[in-house]
Design an enzyme around this catalytic site. Sequence first.
Site, PDB file in Angstrom:
ATOM      1  N   ILE A  92       4.817  22.390 -37.455  1.00 47.48           N
ATOM      2  CA  ILE A  92       4.400  23.758 -37.781  1.00 47.48           C
ATOM      3  C   ILE A  92       4.917  24.736 -36.735  1.00 47.48           C
ATOM      4  O   ILE A  92       4.877  24.468 -35.541  1.00 47.48           O
ATOM      5  CB  ILE A  92       2.853  23.826 -37.941  1.00 47.48           C
ATOM      6  CG1 ILE A  92       2.393  25.203 -38.396  1.00 47.48           C
ATOM      7  CG2 ILE A  92       2.128  23.399 -36.700  1.00 47.48           C
ATOM      8  CD1 ILE A  92       0.960  25.225 -38.934  1.00 47.48           C
ATOM      9  N   ASP A 110       4.025  27.948 -35.331  1.00 49.01           N
ATOM     10  CA  ASP A 110       2.860  28.837 -35.242  1.00 49.01           C
ATOM     11  C   ASP A 110       3.268  30.039 -34.390  1.00 49.01           C
ATOM     12  O   ASP A 110       3.940  30.941 -34.872  1.00 49.01           O
ATOM     13  CB  ASP A 110       1.684  28.038 -34.680  1.00 49.01           C
ATOM     14  CG  ASP A 110       0.387  28.825 -34.598  1.00 49.01           C
ATOM     15  OD1 ASP A 110       0.322  29.934 -35.149  1.00 49.01           O
ATOM     16  OD2 ASP A 110      -0.581  28.349 -33.979  1.00 49.01           O
ATOM     17  N   THR A 143       6.219  26.536 -28.641  1.00 46.40           N
ATOM     18  CA  THR A 143       6.728  25.160 -28.492  1.00 46.40           C
ATOM     19  C   THR A 143       8.230  25.115 -28.784  1.00 46.40           C
ATOM     20  O   THR A 143       9.010  24.560 -28.002  1.00 46.40           O
ATOM     21  CB  THR A 143       5.972  24.202 -29.444  1.00 46.40           C
ATOM     22  OG1 THR A 143       4.579  24.359 -29.217  1.00 46.40           O
ATOM     23  CG2 THR A 143       6.373  22.761 -29.211  1.00 46.40           C
ATOM     24  N   ASP A 189      -2.986  17.423 -36.682  1.00 48.84           N
ATOM     25  CA  ASP A 189      -4.297  16.942 -36.234  1.00 48.84           C
ATOM     26  C   ASP A 189      -5.208  18.074 -35.782  1.00 48.84           C
ATOM     27  O   ASP A 189      -4.773  19.196 -35.544  1.00 48.84           O
ATOM     28  CB  ASP A 189      -4.121  16.014 -35.016  1.00 48.84           C
ATOM     29  CG  ASP A 189      -3.771  16.794 -33.746  1.00 48.84           C
ATOM     30  OD1 ASP A 189      -2.853  17.645 -33.801  1.00 48.84           O
ATOM     31  OD2 ASP A 189      -4.444  16.593 -32.716  1.00 48.84           O
TER      32      ASP A 189
HETATM   33  P1  IMP Z   1       3.240  26.927 -31.460  1.00 46.28           P
HETATM   34  O1  IMP Z   1       3.800  26.564 -30.120  1.00 46.28           O
HETATM   35  O2  IMP Z   1       2.145  27.955 -31.356  1.00 46.28           O
HETATM   36  O3  IMP Z   1       4.293  27.303 -32.480  1.00 46.28           O
HETATM   37  O4  IMP Z   1       2.475  25.667 -31.998  1.00 46.28           O
HETATM   38  C1  IMP Z   1       3.149  24.543 -32.304  1.00 46.28           C
HETATM   39  C2  IMP Z   1       2.258  23.331 -32.240  1.00 46.28           C
HETATM   40  O5  IMP Z   1       0.855  23.648 -32.264  1.00 46.28           O
HETATM   41  C3  IMP Z   1       2.504  22.505 -33.453  1.00 46.28           C
HETATM   42  O6  IMP Z   1       3.547  21.603 -33.240  1.00 46.28           O
HETATM   43  C4  IMP Z   1       1.173  21.829 -33.667  1.00 46.28           C
HETATM   44  O7  IMP Z   1       1.125  20.636 -32.930  1.00 46.28           O
HETATM   45  C5  IMP Z   1       0.156  22.795 -33.119  1.00 46.28           C
HETATM   46  N1  IMP Z   1      -0.465  23.594 -34.186  1.00 46.28           N
HETATM   47  C6  IMP Z   1      -0.305  24.898 -34.457  1.00 46.28           C
HETATM   48  N2  IMP Z   1      -1.045  25.291 -35.519  1.00 46.28           N
HETATM   49  C7  IMP Z   1      -1.685  24.184 -35.940  1.00 46.28           C
HETATM   50  C8  IMP Z   1      -2.594  23.919 -37.030  1.00 46.28           C
HETATM   51  O8  IMP Z   1      -2.972  24.778 -37.848  1.00 46.28           O
HETATM   52  N3  IMP Z   1      -3.033  22.636 -37.134  1.00 46.28           N
HETATM   53  C9  IMP Z   1      -2.664  21.643 -36.292  1.00 46.28           C
HETATM   54  N4  IMP Z   1      -1.812  21.841 -35.280  1.00 46.28           N
HETATM   55  C10 IMP Z   1      -1.329  23.107 -35.095  1.00 46.28           C
END
Ligand code: IMP
Length: 176
Positions: free
Chosen positions: A103, A105, A109, A161
């Site tokens: 995902i 988000d 990451t 998760d």
């Molecule tokens: P980012 O760095 O905010 O883009 O988040 C990436 C990581 O956060 C993903 O690879 C997930 O492991 C975790 N993550 C973000 N949103 C969700 C969600 O709704 N459910 C579960 N894991 C999430």
Amino acid sequence: MANEQIDFSKHEILLSSSEIKLRVEELGRQISADYRDRELHLVGVLNGAFIFLADLVRQIDIPCQICFLQASSYKDQKLSSGEVTLMHNLDLSGKEVLVVEDIFDTGLTLKYIFEDLQQQKPKSLEACALLSKQIPDKEAVEVKYIGFEIEDRFVVGYGLDFAEKYREIPHIACLD
Ligand code: IMP
């Protein structure tokens, strides 16, 4: 909440396993066409992408290599910790790299992963995420392949998760 069992009949199924299957087939076809006659290296982002990557590679009909890195930003909570830890011993110099993430988000990451892998000077570096959350302030990361745009809700299942639980659920459900 982390120790409670969740009754999924009370939670909205956002994406059924058949919807996911159809979209993964489309992504596989698109990636196969785009990377035909190129040496595709898929880098799965653990832990969340393990099911998506396993299904995706079986829909890709060109030879490819598969490896993994581990990224963590959520520490048993629903809000990003704002810090990303990466673990890998990959050598992707000169390779055609496609990062496969569960995902997209905030994009933090993927931003860290791109900065890290770019130092290895791959021939190309792109990303594929099964889900992309529609939130206002995403990092400026370009994700070439996106399975589904979803609203800003916390989802689990199909590898995703909450506090290391619910990854095994075959569909994607909302926890909130
Ligand atoms: P980012 O760095 O905010 O883009 O988040 C990436 C990581 O956060 C993903 O690879 C997930 O492991 C975790 N993550 C973000 N949103 C969700 C969600 O709704 N459910 C579960 N894991 C999430």
